[in-house]
Write an enzyme that holds these catalytic residues in place. Structure first.
Site, PDB file in Angstrom:
ATOM      1  N   GLY A 131       1.152  -1.075  -0.142  1.00  0.00           N
ATOM      2  CA  GLY A 131       0.159   0.139   0.262  1.00  0.00           C
ATOM      3  C   GLY A 131       0.996   1.786  -0.295  1.00  0.00           C
ATOM      4  N   THR A 132       0.592   2.510  -0.604  1.00  0.00           N
ATOM      5  CA  THR A 132       1.590   3.195  -0.709  1.00  0.00           C
ATOM      6  C   THR A 132       0.673   4.433   0.212  1.00  0.00           C
ATOM      7  OG1 THR A 132       1.937   5.165  -2.694  1.00  0.00           O
ATOM      8  CG2 THR A 132       0.083   4.577  -2.635  1.00  0.00           C
ATOM      9  N   SER A 133       1.188   6.004   0.382  1.00  0.00           N
ATOM     10  CA  SER A 133       0.827   6.878   1.430  1.00  0.00           C
ATOM     11  C   SER A 133       0.450   6.558   2.149  1.00  0.00           C
ATOM     12  CB  SER A 133       0.985   8.272   0.985  1.00  0.00           C
ATOM     13  OG  SER A 133       1.903   8.132  -0.413  1.00  0.00           O
ATOM     14  N   ASP A 141       2.576  10.427  -7.471  1.00  0.00           N
ATOM     15  CA  ASP A 141       2.683   9.178  -7.028  1.00  0.00           C
ATOM     16  C   ASP A 141       2.526   8.198  -7.812  1.00  0.00           C
ATOM     17  OD1 ASP A 141       2.860   6.505  -5.995  1.00  0.00           O
ATOM     18  OD2 ASP A 141       2.288   7.595  -4.034  1.00  0.00           O
TER      19      ASP A 141
END
Lengths: 253, 268
Positions: B57-59, B230
């Site tokens: 998972g990103t930010s 992103d």
């Protein structure tokens, strides 16, 4: 009484000539001495109610509780030796936690009942240990299965019930419960529980007692709550009202 | 030891330890301490573990305001550069006081979340109506993550822990895979650490906390900027809000995309 089981009652691994295991019978005697515990199943809730006999004024009000939360939606009430009750509650919690770890959902009550009953039964097989002096009442509610109620005897046998009772006034409580209708609404359920406990309480033998209850159902959002304030008050009031001709000064809140 | 299946590395001496195993120098009096499985030699060629993550998972962005906290994360779990699972909640309501936002290896997030959920059930079984506070959970996570890292077997995660305590004081912290933790009015993981934090700090009034409206606006802006820059996220996100008035995860929301600025960009 001391001559009944002589010689065949020293360990749980012995049968008597008439086919009884006396240790289990003696465990039931321990249960019969304890304060009454009842469980009633309604339309979308299950209530557990306990007549908690207070033996000393020095105890805190919540001391010696006989109702336990096993899982989010599962409650357990015990009659008998409370120390054994704490231990079996812990076992039940471990079973529920293990099931949740494997299957990512709350343990179905039938399954939990089978596991705990198996555990209790195991202690009736060996001379090295004594059977648990407990009668265990398990209750749960969920959206799919609805309300469920099971009782486990000291022998390890278990059954599902609409309503069940254990302890001192078990017979009296059962008689009262047979008069109840099935599928009661939650408020009626809670009031009935209060009435029964207050009615079966013997004023002369045990002066001080405290009414405690556990409730799980749609109204509690599927969570097992112990002594939820509003509904517990309702139960106590109903119990008091049912008993208004009797002396209720001895009751401690 | 006698049956040596390890054909790649012969035992160093007779009755000695296989490579990677420990030798008991006390002559068999005290048993060798059982090492955690990941440090013992298993299988014919020993153990190899990788700290590479597979599904990630990103930010996650967290902002503290006057009466609570807000945590936002998009709903994508990537498989390398592939946008594989596009509708996954990464902000979780732990209990009525705590929100947890998870980034990094998603299997590790799920694993620790299951553990935390069980902790909450244990709390409930105490029958005292007391629920864990966010600082306590952050502290526990710090210890777990630090110990795992020290044993060279980390949980490859970067989490935001937010919530309110009993008096309603908001709490916001970031705990990372090395067991480093810090509190601030804005915390973030991944790209949001570089892009969103400066944005939020710039908008912070000097003498007071953010209001709920300001925090909400900032979340919206930051999620938009993150979506532009992103390359491992999607435009759908959820926002957890925790205050004295309640705790829950709202959404999913869509980023209000406006790519017209792209024409003005020369180079990067």
């Amino acid at each position: 009484m001391s001559t009944i089981g002589t010689g065949y009652d020293l360990s749980a691994s012995q049968f008597s000539p008439d086919g009884r295991v006396f240790q289990i019978d003696y465990a039931s005697k321990a249960v019969e001495k304890s304060g009454t515990v009842i469980g009633i199943r309604g339309k979308d809730a299950v209530v557990l109610a306990v007549e908690k006999i207070i033996t000393s004024k020095l105890y805190e009000p919540d001391a010696g509780g006989r109702i336990f939360t096993i899982e989010k939606n599962i409650g357990m009430a015990v009659a008998g030796l409370v120390a054994d009750g704490n231990y079996v509650a812990d076992i039940a919690r471990q079973e529920a936690a293990n099931y949740r770890q494997q299957f990512e959902q709350a343990i179905p009550l039938k399954h939990l009942c089978d596991r705990v009953a198996g555990y209790v039964h195991a202690y009736t097989l060996y001379s090295a240990v004594r059977p648990f002096g407990l009668s265990i009442i398990l209750a749960s509610w969920d959206e799919v299965e609805g309300p469920q109620l099971y009782k486990i005897e000291p022998s390890g046998s278990s059954f599902g019930y609409f309503a069940c009772a254990s302890g001192k006034a078990k017979q009296l409580a059962k008689t009262e419960m047979e008069k109840l209708k099935t599928d009661m609404r939650t408020d009626e359920l809670v009031e009935s529980a209060g009435e029964i406990i207050y009615k079966v309480h013997d004023e002369l033998k045990d002066k001080d007692f405290r009414f405690e209850m556990g409730l799980v159902g749609r109204v509690t959002g599927g969570l097992h709550l112990i002594n939820p304030s509003e509904l517990t008050e309702k139960a106590r009031k109903a119990g008091d009202a049912a008993n208004k001709e009797e002396d209720s000064d001895n009751e401690t809140h | 030891m006698l049956n040596n299946y390890n054909s790649l590395a012969q035992p160093m001496w007779q009755n000695g330890p296989a490579p990677g195993a420990f030798y008991n120098f006390t002559g068999g009096q005290t048993p060798v301490q059982q090492l955690p499985r990941e440090l013992t030699t298993v299988g014919p060629y020993g153990t190899k573990h990788s700290t590479a993550s597979s599904t990630t998972g990103t930010s996650v962005l967290g902002i503290r305001y006057d009466s609570g906290v807000m945590l936002a994360a998009d709903t994508l779990v990537s498989y390398g550069s592939m946008a594989r699972y596009q509708n996954i909640e990464r902000v979780f309501k732990i209990n009525k006081n705590i929100l947890l936002g998870g980034s990094g290896d998603f299997a590790d997030i799920q694993s620790i979340k299951r553990n935390i959920d069980q902790k909450m059930i244990e709390d409930q079984c105490c029958d005292d109506n007391i629920e864990m506070k966010p600082k306590s959970l952050a502290s526990w996570m710090t210890r777990v993550l630090y110990n795992r890292r020290s044993r060279m077997n980390p949980l490859y995660i970067d989490v935001v822990v937010g919530g309110v305590d009993n008096e309603g004081t908001p709490y916001l912290a970031n705990v990372d895979l090395r067991g480093r933790s810090y509190e601030d009015y804005v915390v973030a993981t991944g790209f949001a650490r570089h892009l969103a934090i400066p944005l939020v700090r710039e908008k912070k009034p000097k003498d007071r906390d953010f209001t709920a409206v300001e925090a909400s606006e900032l979340i919206r802006t930051c999620m938009e900027v993150l979506y532009y820059r992103d390359t491992r996220n999607i435009s759908q996100y959820t926002v957890g809000v925790c205050s004295v008035n309640g705790c829950g995860v709202e959404g999913p929301f869509q980023v209000n995309e406006n790519w017209t600025f792209a024409e003005t960009i020369k180079g990067y």
